[in-house]
Design an enzyme around this catalytic site. Structure first.
Site, short mmCIF file in Angstrom:
data_model
loop_
_atom_site.label_atom_id
_atom_site.label_comp_id
_atom_site.label_asym_id
_atom_site.label_seq_id
_atom_site.Cartn_x
_atom_site.Cartn_y
_atom_site.Cartn_z
N GLY A 1 22.22 95.16 86.92
CA GLY A 1 21.96 93.74 86.67
C GLY A 1 20.99 93.45 85.54
N ASN B 1 21.81 92.81 82.46
CA ASN B 1 22.36 91.67 81.71
C ASN B 1 22.13 90.37 82.47
OD1 ASN B 1 23.94 92.35 79.08
ND2 ASN B 1 24.37 94.04 80.48
N ARG C 1 43.81 94.13 99.49
CA ARG C 1 43.30 93.67 98.18
C ARG C 1 43.54 92.18 97.97
NH1 ARG C 1 39.60 96.64 95.40
NH2 ARG C 1 39.38 95.58 93.43
N MET D 1 32.51 95.85 88.02
CA MET D 1 33.39 97.03 87.97
C MET D 1 34.63 96.86 88.87
SD MET D 1 31.54 98.83 85.98
CE MET D 1 32.03 100.52 86.11
N VAL E 1 38.69 95.22 89.07
CA VAL E 1 39.80 94.64 88.31
C VAL E 1 39.89 93.17 88.71
CG1 VAL E 1 42.30 94.71 87.90
CG2 VAL E 1 41.01 96.84 88.25
N HIS F 1 31.03 94.05 76.81
CA HIS F 1 31.45 95.46 76.74
C HIS F 1 30.53 96.19 75.76
CE1 HIS F 1 34.11 98.88 77.05
NE2 HIS F 1 33.98 99.02 75.74
N GLU G 1 44.52 89.07 80.50
CA GLU G 1 45.15 89.99 81.47
C GLU G 1 44.94 91.47 81.12
OE1 GLU G 1 46.31 87.11 80.66
OE2 GLU G 1 46.95 86.13 82.52
N GLY G 2 44.59 91.78 79.89
CA GLY G 2 44.40 93.18 79.50
C GLY G 2 42.99 93.66 79.79
C1 GRF Z 1 26.56 97.04 80.63
O1 GRF Z 1 26.48 98.12 79.76
C2 GRF Z 1 27.73 96.16 80.26
O2 GRF Z 1 28.00 96.15 78.89
C3 GRF Z 1 28.85 96.82 81.00
O3 GRF Z 1 28.29 97.23 82.22
C4 GRF Z 1 26.90 97.45 82.05
C5 GRF Z 1 26.18 96.63 83.08
O4 GRF Z 1 24.81 96.89 83.10
N1 GRF Z 1 29.99 95.92 81.14
P1 GRF Z 1 23.82 95.94 83.93
O5 GRF Z 1 24.32 95.93 85.36
O6 GRF Z 1 23.85 94.58 83.32
O7 GRF Z 1 22.46 96.59 83.83
#
Ligand code: GRF
Length: 259
Positions: free
Chosen positions: A12, A14, A66, A91, A93, A110, A148-149
């Protein structure tokens, strides 16, 4: 006020950058309505609770299949009336129903410069391992809309970060977080909150005026003021001799459809 839901699975950091940016005014007119994690142990949930934000765990393990999990996730977001879903290390889908319901209203971060080192299998440290293995001298991070990708949606903002010869995947991951991710994710949210992100939907047009084939999407970030945005965009499109129509498709993201 832009109402957002932040979906997380792990540390977390971000999410923390978003919380801190709201607190110190780098993001304004924005409220985190809810933080949702699929993982009950995610540190992100603690960070949310500490900041006084509703923190909810919706784990696939709580549901018989699901489909039920997907419905619960979508329902949890819908119930909070959010304008924008922010995937910050989520993480899972994302259910197709959710992608449809929140098209142009869901963003992801990303940890590479898309289209490098992205798509299926490129998550966590794998991204940085691949970048080091290929010997790139620059990597970075990307914020993009979710379609969708896997990591294929329209790119909103990117920031490059230097790769150093003695980097390990862990060291590179940390530098990309500090120098790129924690900067551009808050920046994009603030731009969306202030109606400054424009999505252009570009179509090829046949001589008889009928739109052809799949559209190409381009994002113009940081376009100033609402009237200016229309004028500015129309000018750009007229240069391309191709204005079809201009419409608002999403609450906060202006979608300009052109031929
Ligand atoms: C980050 O590197 C983000 O780019 C990726 O997953 C990671 C998440 O890190 N999608 P955090 O949970 O925000 O520390």
């Amino acid at each position: 006020m832009l109402k957002i839901a932040v979906l997380v699975s792990g540390g977390g950091t971000n999410l923390q950058a978003i919380i801190d940016s709201i607190a110190d005014g780098r993001i304004t007119d924005t409220e985190i309505k809810v933080v949702i994690s699929n993982n009950p142990k995610a540190k992100a949930l603690e960070r949310a609770a500490k900041a006084g934000i509703e923190a909810v765990c919706i784990s696939p393990k709580q549901y018989a299949d699901r489909e039920l999990f997907n419905d619960a996730l979508l329902e949890a977001v819908n119930a909070r009336g959010v304008d924008l879903i922010v995937l910050a290390g989520f993480m899972v889908v994302v259910p197709e129903k959710m992608i449809k319901a929140y098209r142009n209203r869901m963003i992801n971060i990303h940890p590479s410069l898309i289209p490098s080192f992205c798509g299926t299998g490129y998550y966590g440290l794998h991204v940085h391992e691949a970048a080091l293995k290929r010997g790139v001298k620059i990597s970075g991070a990307t914020v993009h809309f979710v379609d969708e990708g896997t990591d294929t949606g329209p790119i909103i903002m990117q920031k490059p970060v230097e790769v150093r010869p003695d980097d390990t995947p862990e060291v590179l991951q940390r530098r990309i977080m500090e120098q790129a991710e924690w900067q551009i994710m808050p920046k994009v949210i603030d731009l969306i909150a202030h109606d400054k992100v424009i999505l252009l939907e570009l179509h090829a047009v046949r001589a008889d005026g009928v739109l052809e084939g799949a559209p190409i999407f381009h994002v113009l970030p940081e376009v100033k003021a609402e009237l200016a945005f229309l004028t500015h965009t129309v000018e750009i499109m007229q240069d391309m001799e191709a204005v079809c129509c201009i419409q608002f498709l999403a609450a906060r993201v202006h979608v300009v459809q052109t031929g």
